[in-house]
Scaffold this motif. Structure first.
Motif, PDB file in Angstrom:
ATOM      1  N   SER A  71      30.197  47.476  30.925  1.00 30.61           N
ATOM      2  CA  SER A  71      30.511  47.437  32.350  1.00 30.61           C
ATOM      3  C   SER A  71      31.968  47.058  32.561  1.00 30.61           C
ATOM      4  CB  SER A  71      29.589  46.440  33.061  1.00 30.61           C
ATOM      5  OG  SER A  71      29.997  46.228  34.394  1.00 30.61           O
ATOM      6  N   LYS A  72      32.732  47.915  33.202  1.00 30.73           N
ATOM      7  CA  LYS A  72      34.119  47.611  33.500  1.00 30.73           C
ATOM      8  C   LYS A  72      34.232  46.476  34.522  1.00 30.73           C
ATOM      9  CE  LYS A  72      35.988  52.208  32.467  1.00 30.73           C
ATOM     10  NZ  LYS A  72      36.739  53.385  32.994  1.00 30.73           N
ATOM     11  N   THR A  73      33.261  46.405  35.436  1.00 36.89           N
ATOM     12  CA  THR A  73      33.286  45.336  36.431  1.00 36.89           C
ATOM     13  C   THR A  73      33.126  43.972  35.774  1.00 36.89           C
ATOM     14  OG1 THR A  73      32.322  46.825  38.085  1.00 36.89           O
ATOM     15  CG2 THR A  73      32.199  44.458  38.525  1.00 36.89           C
ATOM     16  N   VAL A  74      32.141  43.873  34.893  1.00 37.96           N
ATOM     17  CA  VAL A  74      31.937  42.607  34.184  1.00 37.96           C
ATOM     18  C   VAL A  74      33.156  42.291  33.316  1.00 37.96           C
ATOM     19  CG1 VAL A  74      30.501  41.395  32.496  1.00 37.96           C
ATOM     20  CG2 VAL A  74      29.439  42.897  34.189  1.00 37.96           C
ATOM     21  N   ASP A  75      33.732  43.307  32.704  1.00 38.62           N
ATOM     22  CA  ASP A  75      34.917  43.101  31.863  1.00 38.62           C
ATOM     23  C   ASP A  75      36.074  42.537  32.684  1.00 38.62           C
ATOM     24  OD1 ASP A  75      36.474  43.270  29.486  1.00 38.62           O
ATOM     25  OD2 ASP A  75      37.356  45.126  30.209  1.00 38.62           O
ATOM     26  N   ARG A  76      36.268  43.057  33.889  1.00 36.58           N
ATOM     27  CA  ARG A  76      37.346  42.555  34.748  1.00 36.58           C
ATOM     28  C   ARG A  76      37.095  41.111  35.182  1.00 36.58           C
ATOM     29  NH1 ARG A  76      37.495  48.018  36.851  1.00 36.58           N
ATOM     30  NH2 ARG A  76      35.913  47.458  38.422  1.00 36.58           N
ATOM     31  N   ILE A  77      35.827  40.731  35.298  1.00 34.03           N
ATOM     32  CA  ILE A  77      35.501  39.354  35.688  1.00 34.03           C
ATOM     33  C   ILE A  77      35.655  38.402  34.500  1.00 34.03           C
ATOM     34  CG2 ILE A  77      33.638  37.827  36.468  1.00 34.03           C
ATOM     35  CD1 ILE A  77      32.535  40.226  38.047  1.00 34.03           C
ATOM     36  N   VAL A  78      35.184  38.842  33.334  1.00 35.53           N
ATOM     37  CA  VAL A  78      35.163  37.963  32.162  1.00 35.53           C
ATOM     38  C   VAL A  78      36.547  37.792  31.550  1.00 35.53           C
ATOM     39  CG1 VAL A  78      34.292  37.762  29.795  1.00 35.53           C
ATOM     40  CG2 VAL A  78      32.745  38.423  31.640  1.00 35.53           C
ATOM     41  N   ARG A  79      37.378  38.831  31.587  1.00 35.08           N
ATOM     42  CA  ARG A  79      38.679  38.786  30.912  1.00 35.08           C
ATOM     43  C   ARG A  79      39.549  37.607  31.374  1.00 35.08           C
ATOM     44  NH1 ARG A  79      41.085  42.697  27.933  1.00 35.08           N
ATOM     45  NH2 ARG A  79      39.503  44.194  28.620  1.00 35.08           N
ATOM     46  N   PRO A  80      39.743  37.395  32.693  1.00 35.79           N
ATOM     47  CA  PRO A  80      40.563  36.235  33.087  1.00 35.79           C
ATOM     48  C   PRO A  80      39.941  34.899  32.707  1.00 35.79           C
ATOM     49  CG  PRO A  80      39.583  37.276  35.010  1.00 35.79           C
ATOM     50  CD  PRO A  80      39.352  38.197  33.864  1.00 35.79           C
ATOM     51  N   ILE A  81      38.612  34.840  32.657  1.00 39.80           N
ATOM     52  CA  ILE A  81      37.957  33.603  32.227  1.00 39.80           C
ATOM     53  C   ILE A  81      38.289  33.314  30.765  1.00 39.80           C
ATOM     54  CG2 ILE A  81      35.732  32.468  31.868  1.00 39.80           C
ATOM     55  CD1 ILE A  81      34.637  34.072  34.209  1.00 39.80           C
ATOM     56  N   LEU A  82      38.246  34.353  29.941  1.00 41.73           N
ATOM     57  CA  LEU A  82      38.600  34.184  28.529  1.00 41.73           C
ATOM     58  C   LEU A  82      40.068  33.804  28.379  1.00 41.73           C
ATOM     59  CD1 LEU A  82      36.728  37.240  26.938  1.00 41.73           C
ATOM     60  CD2 LEU A  82      35.976  34.861  27.062  1.00 41.73           C
ATOM     61  N   ASP A  83      40.935  34.422  29.189  1.00 37.44           N
ATOM     62  CA  ASP A  83      42.360  34.062  29.155  1.00 37.44           C
ATOM     63  C   ASP A  83      42.535  32.581  29.489  1.00 37.44           C
ATOM     64  OD1 ASP A  83      42.975  36.673  28.536  1.00 37.44           O
ATOM     65  OD2 ASP A  83      43.401  37.238  30.615  1.00 37.44           O
ATOM     66  N   PHE A  84      41.811  32.122  30.493  1.00 35.35           N
ATOM     67  CA  PHE A  84      41.891  30.713  30.896  1.00 35.35           C
ATOM     68  C   PHE A  84      41.405  29.805  29.771  1.00 35.35           C
ATOM     69  CE2 PHE A  84      39.873  26.971  32.834  1.00 35.35           C
ATOM     70  CZ  PHE A  84      40.943  26.456  33.555  1.00 35.35           C
ATOM     71  N   MET A  85      40.305  30.177  29.121  1.00 30.88           N
ATOM     72  CA  MET A  85      39.754  29.367  28.038  1.00 30.88           C
ATOM     73  C   MET A  85      40.700  29.282  26.856  1.00 30.88           C
ATOM     74  SD  MET A  85      35.823  30.766  28.186  1.00 30.88           S
ATOM     75  CE  MET A  85      35.296  29.934  26.684  1.00 30.88           C
TER      76      MET A  85
END
Length: 276
Positions: free
Chosen positions: A118-132
């Motif tokens: 899912s591209k939508t989920v990817d767009r949501i998860v990516r900044p969270i991973l960047d933050f982590m």
């Protein structure tokens, strides 16, 4: 230069002290008990197995998956751990790394699979991973202490948060890198979405996923010293004690032990990915 007076510190403390801990305190205590029991089980297994037998098992794994030179290095490394009497500390560190890595795999790989679909989920998860990944590792210790106290459990939780992003990213990448013609061929033979995932995508993505697990293990080991600041036993506590007492020799002994574990685990997981 103060344009806005944002009381972030005050808001955060109110949220944590007035709502989070009173409301979800029992929930976090339950998680602490479960993870604490798992850590104790793994630690007891690693420390109660005779060191010679444990060393032989890991040397055999190193020979099978990484070659004879890694097996030789493992033997020399274990001789070092025994000769400076830090075997128990090494096994305590290894148990924290193993538990944190297992949690990272359980959480990270499914999230990686979902983000690859899912591209939508990817767009949501990516900044969270960047933050982590960009948040300083010391910052993880503060909520871990507040919610789980001191000891192995907050060490595993903070290590898990710090080390999970690579497993998510590499799983996502591994599945997305599968050639379209392979997917089209599988679909032409009538494969369902579940069969595509389990029999085509995951097997072909195994080398990339194993690279993510390898990075997760290395990040978990890099947290050993930092986690010792909140009561985690093991090699990190030796290094921390050496820093506190300005004992260069003690810090070097613990640091070299971490290096030995890191190299052995790195080579074995790399070899395992290549074999797969």
């Amino acid at each position: 230069m103060n344009y806005f007076n944002l009381p972030v510190e005050k808001w955060t403390n109110i949220f944590v002290n007035d709502w989070l801990i009173p409301t979800l305190g029992d929930f976090f205590n339950s998680i602490s008990d479960i993870i604490g029991g798992f850590i104790d089980l793994i630690t007891n297994i690693f420390t109660k197995i005779p060191p010679e037998l444990m060393a032989i098992i890991i040397i055999i794994l190193a020979w099978k998956f990484a070659g004879r030179w890694v097996a030789l290095f493992s033997a020399i490394g274990f001789l070092y751990l025994g000769s400076v009497d830090i075997w128990r500390e090494a096994m305590q560190t290894l148990s924290v790394v193993v538990v944190a890595t297992i949690l990272s795999i359980i959480v990270g790989i499914p999230i990686g699979i979902i983000t690859s679909k899912s591209k939508t989920v990817d767009r949501i998860v990516r900044p969270i991973l960047d933050f982590m990944q960009t948040l300083p590792s010391f910052v993880y210790l503060i909520p871990a202490i507040l919610l789980f106290g001191l000891g192995n459990v907050p060490a595993v939780i903070s290590t898990f948060i710090f080390a999970t992003p690579p497993s998510v990213r590499m799983t996502n990448l591994g599945i997305r890198q599968i050639p379209n013609d392979v997917m089209e061929a599988a679909q032409a033979f009538g494969a369902t979405q579940k069969q595509l995932l389990l029999k085509v995508q995951l097997p072909l993505a195994i080398p990339t996923i194993m690279a993510g697990i390898n990075q997760t293990i290395m990040l978990a080991l890099s947290m050993a010293v930092i986690a010792s600041m909140i009561g985690a036993p093991g090699l990190g506590s030796l290094v921390l004690s050496g820093i506190s007492s300005v004992n260069v020799g003690k810090g070097l002994v613990g640091g070299l032990g971490i290096v030995v574990l890191a190299i052995i685990l790195d080579r074995i997981t790399q070899g395992l990915g290549q074999k797969k």
